[in-house]
Design a protein around this motif. Structure first.
Motif, short mmCIF file in Angstrom:
data_model
loop_
_atom_site.label_atom_id
_atom_site.label_comp_id
_atom_site.label_asym_id
_atom_site.label_seq_id
_atom_site.Cartn_x
_atom_site.Cartn_y
_atom_site.Cartn_z
N PRO A 128 43.14 47.48 38.36
CA PRO A 128 43.46 46.15 37.86
C PRO A 128 42.36 45.58 36.98
CG PRO A 128 42.73 46.03 40.12
CD PRO A 128 42.82 47.48 39.78
N LYS A 129 42.77 44.91 35.93
CA LYS A 129 41.83 44.12 35.16
C LYS A 129 41.73 42.77 35.85
CE LYS A 129 43.15 46.24 30.80
NZ LYS A 129 43.84 46.01 29.52
N LEU A 130 40.51 42.40 36.22
CA LEU A 130 40.37 41.22 37.06
C LEU A 130 40.14 39.96 36.21
CD1 LEU A 130 38.29 42.89 39.87
CD2 LEU A 130 40.75 42.75 39.58
N ILE A 133 41.83 38.15 44.90
CA ILE A 133 40.47 38.70 44.95
C ILE A 133 39.55 37.81 45.78
CG2 ILE A 133 38.45 39.30 43.56
CD1 ILE A 133 40.82 39.76 41.34
N ARG A 134 38.81 38.45 46.68
CA ARG A 134 37.95 37.72 47.62
C ARG A 134 36.60 38.40 47.68
NH1 ARG A 134 35.14 34.62 50.86
NH2 ARG A 134 35.61 34.60 53.10
N LYS A 135 35.54 37.66 47.33
CA LYS A 135 34.18 38.18 47.48
C LYS A 135 33.73 37.89 48.89
CE LYS A 135 33.85 39.43 43.13
NZ LYS A 135 33.14 38.61 42.16
N PHE A 136 33.31 38.93 49.60
CA PHE A 136 32.94 38.75 51.00
C PHE A 136 31.79 39.68 51.36
CE2 PHE A 136 33.60 40.01 55.52
CZ PHE A 136 33.33 38.77 56.09
N THR A 172 39.21 25.79 48.53
CA THR A 172 38.49 26.60 47.54
C THR A 172 39.22 26.59 46.19
OG1 THR A 172 37.68 28.07 49.28
CG2 THR A 172 37.62 28.91 47.02
N ASP A 173 38.46 26.40 45.13
CA ASP A 173 39.02 26.43 43.77
C ASP A 173 39.30 27.88 43.37
OD1 ASP A 173 39.73 26.10 41.14
OD2 ASP A 173 37.94 24.96 40.57
N LEU A 174 40.53 28.16 43.01
CA LEU A 174 40.91 29.53 42.66
C LEU A 174 40.47 29.93 41.25
CD1 LEU A 174 44.44 29.67 44.30
CD2 LEU A 174 42.31 30.67 45.13
N LEU A 175 39.75 29.05 40.58
CA LEU A 175 39.15 29.43 39.32
C LEU A 175 37.64 29.61 39.47
CD1 LEU A 175 41.98 28.24 38.33
CD2 LEU A 175 40.80 27.96 36.16
N ASP A 181 34.37 31.67 41.87
CA ASP A 181 33.94 33.06 42.03
C ASP A 181 34.21 33.65 43.41
OD1 ASP A 181 32.94 33.33 39.43
OD2 ASP A 181 31.08 32.30 39.99
N GLU A 182 34.30 32.79 44.42
CA GLU A 182 34.47 33.30 45.79
C GLU A 182 35.87 33.88 46.00
OE1 GLU A 182 34.29 30.29 48.79
OE2 GLU A 182 34.40 31.74 50.44
N ILE A 183 36.86 33.13 45.56
CA ILE A 183 38.25 33.55 45.71
C ILE A 183 38.98 33.20 44.41
CG2 ILE A 183 40.42 33.20 46.96
CD1 ILE A 183 38.76 32.26 49.36
#
Length: 213
Positions: free
Chosen positions: A14-16, A41-44, A164-167, A169-171
């Motif tokens: 996927p292109k993220l 996408i979730r940074k964890f 959390t804002d979906l724009l 970096d975290e999610i």
DNA sequence: TGGACGATCCCCT
DNA sequence: GGGGATCGTCCAT
């Protein structure tokens, strides 16, 4: 041995690229359909977890008795009444979390429940999040994220992720494939009583991670 | 202040 | 296919 069927996972590349705010400001049912095939996408803890969305439900606020926002704004549902493109997470049944994508402009209490995703990246981390280390039961990849609370557990989404804002970096949610209309299944929503006659559940036909047929 | 119930999951039969 | 786990939220007293 984590799973006997992990080798059935298709190869993804996927292109993220983040979906823009305008994606979420459209009619809720449209957003619910269009989220199918997109990448959550979730940074964890240094890992990047990616799941392709394969099942959603639309909750249409003031006109929808099944929606948390039906009776107006409360402390719990206030994120639903904010601007589109934020995450609304709620706790239920005394032990589970569910995650929603808020839709529409500020003042409109509508959202799309993420009911299932297909694991794409970070499967080892999802396994750790979902299952106890010494789980006596044999676990399979197909059981990782095929339900709204399973998805939240695998992606480490809880109370802290509410709002959390979906724009950010975290999610965030990234563009993926567009599922053709013929491959989108439709049914009544699961686990509700009021408003269950509305067919506002959408899923990718034949996908292994859809929670129910 | 209390009680009913829930956008679920998992284990057992 | 059914029931238990488990507690935050909401509304009625």
């Amino acid at each position: 041995v984590i799973s006997q069927d992990r080798n059935i996972l298709p190869i993804h590349n996927p292109k993220l690229t983040r979906l823009p705010r305008s994606f979420y400001l459209r009619p809720t049912i449209q957003v619910a359909k269009n989220l199918l095939g997109k990448y959550f996408i979730r940074k964890f803890r240094g890992a990047t977890l990616v799941g392709k969305i394969v099942e959603t439900e639309a909750y249409c606020g003031a006109i929808d008795p099944a929606s948390h926002a039906y009776r107006g704004k409360t402390k719990r549902n206030e994120v639903m009444f904010g601007n589109g493109g934020f995450l609304y997470v709620y706790f239920t049944y005394g032990m589970h979390f569910c995650a929603n994508v808020v839709t529409g402009p500020e003042g409109i209490g509508e959202a799309v429940l993420i009911r299932a995703v297909e694991p794409v990246r970070g499967i080892e981390t999802m396994m750790k999040n979902r299952f106890r280390v010494s789980s006596p039961k044999f676990r399979v990849v197909s059981d990782l994220t095929n339900g709204p609370a399973k998805f939240c557990q695998a992606f480490a989404i809880g109370r802290k992720q509410n709002g959390t804002d979906l724009l950010g970096d975290e999610i965030y949610i990234a563009d993926g494939e567009t599922i053709p209309a013929g491959k989108i299944g439709r049914s009544s929503r699961i686990g509700i009583t009021n408003g269950k006659e509305r067919n506002w559940r959408f899923f990718v036909k034949g996908n292994r991670w859809v929670s129910r047929k």
